[in-house]
Write a protein that holds these residues in place. Structure first.
Motif, PDB file in Angstrom:
ATOM      1  N   THR A  84      -7.712 -17.843   3.025  1.00 27.73           N
ATOM      2  CA  THR A  84      -7.670 -19.268   2.704  1.00 27.73           C
ATOM      3  C   THR A  84      -6.215 -19.634   2.394  1.00 27.73           C
ATOM      4  N   PRO A  85      -5.869 -20.916   2.445  1.00 25.70           N
ATOM      5  CA  PRO A  85      -4.500 -21.312   2.089  1.00 25.70           C
ATOM      6  C   PRO A  85      -4.096 -20.848   0.689  1.00 25.70           C
ATOM      7  N   ASP A  86      -5.000 -20.918  -0.279  1.00 29.27           N
ATOM      8  CA  ASP A  86      -4.676 -20.455  -1.633  1.00 29.27           C
ATOM      9  C   ASP A  86      -4.413 -18.960  -1.661  1.00 29.27           C
ATOM     10  N   ALA A  87      -5.220 -18.196  -0.950  1.00 23.78           N
ATOM     11  CA  ALA A  87      -5.039 -16.743  -0.914  1.00 23.78           C
ATOM     12  C   ALA A  87      -3.738 -16.371  -0.197  1.00 23.78           C
ATOM     13  N   ALA A  88      -3.424 -17.089   0.881  1.00 21.50           N
ATOM     14  CA  ALA A  88      -2.171 -16.831   1.603  1.00 21.50           C
ATOM     15  C   ALA A  88      -0.968 -17.143   0.709  1.00 21.50           C
ATOM     16  N   GLU A  89      -1.054 -18.233  -0.048  1.00 26.37           N
ATOM     17  CA  GLU A  89       0.021 -18.602  -0.979  1.00 26.37           C
ATOM     18  C   GLU A  89       0.224 -17.515  -2.034  1.00 26.37           C
ATOM     19  N   LYS A  90      -0.861 -16.952  -2.546  1.00 25.08           N
ATOM     20  CA  LYS A  90      -0.760 -15.878  -3.545  1.00 25.08           C
ATOM     21  C   LYS A  90      -0.118 -14.639  -2.953  1.00 25.08           C
ATOM     22  N   GLN A  91      -0.456 -14.315  -1.719  1.00 25.24           N
ATOM     23  CA  GLN A  91       0.157 -13.162  -1.057  1.00 25.24           C
ATOM     24  C   GLN A  91       1.655 -13.392  -0.854  1.00 25.24           C
ATOM     25  N   TRP A  92       2.017 -14.596  -0.451  1.00 27.00           N
ATOM     26  CA  TRP A  92       3.429 -14.935  -0.268  1.00 27.00           C
ATOM     27  C   TRP A  92       4.181 -14.845  -1.594  1.00 27.00           C
ATOM     28  N   GLU A  93       3.612 -15.404  -2.647  1.00 26.78           N
ATOM     29  CA  GLU A  93       4.247 -15.350  -3.970  1.00 26.78           C
ATOM     30  C   GLU A  93       4.436 -13.904  -4.417  1.00 26.78           C
ATOM     31  N   GLN A  94       3.451 -13.047  -4.151  1.00 26.30           N
ATOM     32  CA  GLN A  94       3.569 -11.635  -4.503  1.00 26.30           C
ATOM     33  C   GLN A  94       4.737 -10.997  -3.767  1.00 26.30           C
ATOM     34  N   SER A  95       4.896 -11.325  -2.507  1.00 23.14           N
ATOM     35  CA  SER A  95       5.998 -10.782  -1.721  1.00 23.14           C
ATOM     36  C   SER A  95       7.348 -11.249  -2.275  1.00 23.14           C
ATOM     37  N   CYS A  96       7.428 -12.511  -2.683  1.00 25.85           N
ATOM     38  CA  CYS A  96       8.659 -13.025  -3.299  1.00 25.85           C
ATOM     39  C   CYS A  96       8.951 -12.302  -4.604  1.00 25.85           C
ATOM     40  N   ARG A  97       7.934 -12.093  -5.433  1.00 26.41           N
ATOM     41  CA  ARG A  97       8.132 -11.367  -6.701  1.00 26.41           C
ATOM     42  C   ARG A  97       8.654  -9.958  -6.428  1.00 26.41           C
ATOM     43  N   GLN A  98       8.088  -9.295  -5.425  1.00 21.15           N
ATOM     44  CA  GLN A  98       8.514  -7.944  -5.079  1.00 21.15           C
ATOM     45  C   GLN A  98       9.984  -7.940  -4.656  1.00 21.15           C
ATOM     46  N   SER A  99      10.379  -8.907  -3.834  1.00 18.88           N
ATOM     47  CA  SER A  99      11.775  -8.970  -3.369  1.00 18.88           C
ATOM     48  C   SER A  99      12.741  -9.141  -4.535  1.00 18.88           C
ATOM     49  N   GLU A 119       4.093 -16.341   7.977  1.00 17.17           N
ATOM     50  CA  GLU A 119       3.942 -15.000   8.556  1.00 17.17           C
ATOM     51  C   GLU A 119       2.483 -14.567   8.538  1.00 17.17           C
ATOM     52  N   ASP A 120       2.076 -13.890   9.595  1.00 21.62           N
ATOM     53  CA  ASP A 120       0.692 -13.425   9.720  1.00 21.62           C
ATOM     54  C   ASP A 120       0.248 -12.550   8.556  1.00 21.62           C
ATOM     55  N   ARG A 121       1.153 -11.751   8.006  1.00 22.96           N
ATOM     56  CA  ARG A 121       0.768 -10.831   6.934  1.00 22.96           C
ATOM     57  C   ARG A 121       0.203 -11.551   5.713  1.00 22.96           C
ATOM     58  N   PHE A 122       0.543 -12.823   5.548  1.00 27.81           N
ATOM     59  CA  PHE A 122       0.002 -13.584   4.421  1.00 27.81           C
ATOM     60  C   PHE A 122      -1.334 -14.231   4.767  1.00 27.81           C
ATOM     61  N   TRP A 123      -1.559 -14.466   6.019  1.00 33.29           N
ATOM     62  CA  TRP A 123      -2.752 -15.196   6.460  1.00 33.29           C
ATOM     63  C   TRP A 123      -3.878 -14.310   6.965  1.00 33.29           C
ATOM     64  N   LYS A 124      -3.532 -13.124   7.450  1.00 32.18           N
ATOM     65  CA  LYS A 124      -4.556 -12.255   8.036  1.00 32.18           C
ATOM     66  C   LYS A 124      -4.810 -11.051   7.136  1.00 32.18           C
ATOM     67  N   HIS A 125      -6.044 -10.606   7.137  1.00 33.51           N
ATOM     68  CA  HIS A 125      -6.401  -9.355   6.475  1.00 33.51           C
ATOM     69  C   HIS A 125      -7.513  -8.702   7.278  1.00 33.51           C
ATOM     70  N   SER A 126      -8.006  -7.567   6.833  1.00 32.16           N
ATOM     71  CA  SER A 126      -8.967  -6.781   7.606  1.00 32.16           C
ATOM     72  C   SER A 126     -10.268  -7.520   7.894  1.00 32.16           C
ATOM     73  N   ARG A 127     -10.620  -8.508   7.091  1.00 28.93           N
ATOM     74  CA  ARG A 127     -11.879  -9.231   7.280  1.00 28.93           C
ATOM     75  C   ARG A 127     -11.681 -10.598   7.921  1.00 28.93           C
ATOM     76  N   GLY A 128     -10.501 -10.881   8.416  1.00 31.36           N
ATOM     77  CA  GLY A 128     -10.277 -12.161   9.072  1.00 31.36           C
ATOM     78  C   GLY A 128      -9.083 -12.912   8.523  1.00 31.36           C
ATOM     79  N   ARG A 129      -9.281 -14.195   8.317  1.00 29.46           N
ATOM     80  CA  ARG A 129      -8.199 -15.086   7.896  1.00 29.46           C
ATOM     81  C   ARG A 129      -8.345 -15.441   6.423  1.00 29.46           C
TER      82      ARG A 129
END
Length: 161
Positions: free
Chosen positions: A76-91, A64-74
């Motif tokens: 990194t794969p590690d940062a996207a993975e951390k965002q995804w993991e955070q979303s899973c923890r929240q769920s 999903e774009d929400r894990f890969w994109k932010h206000s300053r661009g794209r």
């Protein structure tokens, strides 16, 4: 207003274990957990009040774009993975809160078990009441009336009205 537990540090594993402890504390049994990584689903199933109950948790898709994109661009794969993991923890935190609140409402006499868990009760076909009823509800709204198949389940109209 932000999403519940959007910044939680509680791991998915701890939330799942907490759900199991909550269920045990309120007298549930036969706890089961499953995961389908291909479809992005997790399942919690248990027995309580002589009913089988199943919650299916849709997990976010890693692409999903929400894990890969932010206000300053794209990201990194590690940062996207951390965002995804955070979303899973929240769920998972939200699911734990939901189940605990429903069980406490029943325990406190605010609501009946079937009223709180109806959509998640497993019926003999293996599906849930919610899976059975969602298309029926949609049809009722599209028709503007109750489909004939459901009419027998509804109470008779009050003749004094």
């Amino acid at each position: 207003m932000g999403r519940f537990a959007e910044n939680t540090t509680v791991s998915v594993e701890k939330s799942r274990a907490e759900i199991e402890r909550i269920l045990e504390r309120y007298g549930a049994s036969q706890f089961m957990y499953g995961r389908d990584d291909l479809r992005g689903l997790a399942t919690i199933q248990f027995q309580a009040s002589d009913r089988q109950v199943r919650f299916i948790l849709s997990l976010p898709n890693k692409s999903e774009d929400r894990f890969w994109k932010h206000s300053r661009g794209r990201r990194t794969p590690d940062a996207a993975e951390k965002q995804w993991e955070q979303s899973c923890r929240q769920s998972w935190r939200a699911l734990a809160l939901c189940i605990k609140a429903k069980l406490e409402a029943v325990e406190s006499g605010i609501s009946e078990f079937e009223d709180e868990f109806m959509a998640h009760i497993v019926i003999p076909s293996g599906g849930t009441v919610g899976e059975l009823m969602r298309p029926q509800i949609e049809a009722a709204y599209e028709l503007g009336s109750v489909p004939s198949g459901l009419a027998g389940f509804l109470p008779a109209p009050n003749e004094s009205e």
